[in-house]
Design an enzyme around this catalytic site. Sequence first.
Site, PDB file in Angstrom:
ATOM      1  N   HIS A 179      70.069  46.493  56.251  1.00  0.00           N
ATOM      2  CA  HIS A 179      70.662  45.175  56.085  1.00  0.00           C
ATOM      3  C   HIS A 179      71.779  45.257  55.062  1.00  0.00           C
ATOM      4  O   HIS A 179      71.912  46.243  54.331  1.00  0.00           O
ATOM      5  CB  HIS A 179      69.610  44.151  55.636  1.00  0.00           C
ATOM      6  CG  HIS A 179      68.856  44.559  54.395  1.00  0.00           C
ATOM      7  ND1 HIS A 179      69.426  44.534  53.128  1.00  0.00           N
ATOM      8  CD2 HIS A 179      67.594  45.037  54.219  1.00  0.00           C
ATOM      9  CE1 HIS A 179      68.550  44.948  52.237  1.00  0.00           C
ATOM     10  NE2 HIS A 179      67.421  45.266  52.870  1.00  0.00           N
ATOM     11  N   CYS A 192      64.216  49.930  51.803  1.00  0.00           N
ATOM     12  CA  CYS A 192      65.118  49.617  52.908  1.00  0.00           C
ATOM     13  C   CYS A 192      66.424  50.406  52.815  1.00  0.00           C
ATOM     14  O   CYS A 192      66.683  51.111  51.847  1.00  0.00           O
ATOM     15  CB  CYS A 192      65.419  48.121  52.946  1.00  0.00           C
ATOM     16  SG  CYS A 192      64.085  47.156  53.696  1.00  0.00           S
TER      17      CYS A 192
END
Length: 279
Positions: A179, A192
């Site tokens: 992201h 992440c």
Amino acid sequence: MKKYILILSIFMVLISCKHEKPVMHKKAAPTRTKPKAVGYHFEKTKSWLATTNDSAKIWIVLAVNRTDKANIVKMDSIIVPKDLSGDMAYYLPFPLEVSALENVSKIIFFSYATQTFATYEYGYLIRTGPTNMGRKADKTPTGLFFTNWKAEKTTSTFNDEWDLKWNFNVANKLGVGWHQYELPGYPASHSCLRLQERDAKYLYDWADEWVLVNDQTIKLKGTPVVIFGSYNFDAPKPWHQLVRKPKALNISEATIEKEVQPFLSKILSEQKKRENSKQ
């Protein structure tokens, strides 16, 4: 006479089929501008930014320093290529072509050691850029994954004040995905894969979601993602080596082949399922 001609025709067809090669996927190699030479040096961040307004050059320098526009200004000094006339691919470590991937329609790699990502289509590098992966306490898992669900905007499970744009999950149970989020220039996430917004948006549109049956059973997996390597958290930033050795971080074609080989049959099997579903 007619019988002889018929037999000859059948024989010629059989010979032709015998030597016919299987149809392979074809894709033209992307056209790129190569710099005359790739070398690097340190510069004071404020001084360099004050004299540069070429957006293409700025994006390259951001990528080389594994950062974004908001965080580069916080750095005292940065690595700058001596020749900024080339395309992004020549300043980042992934190979331009990997023959072992010639039958793989789409695949994404994330390199922990170099903090970069790359996408390939039928063996050709399509896009590459910087990433900031999991910090020492929350390392990003490595291995083969497949993209599953995505959301243009979602909220972090670690802090409900963190908005994550262009989120694409790759490990559903672990809650790991890529992201857009700030890139301080080193692994800093809670496992992440952080990206610049333009890269996160590109991958969001480019990769495939999974296909579910009754919102539970996986019918088709998404795009394969291979996360590999390790990061030395106790050493200086690895890209600082580029000043002395411009090719220090280069990832060879053989390395990519070695990383993907254990997963190749699985990747091609899942790809075939998706292709058959479109027929």
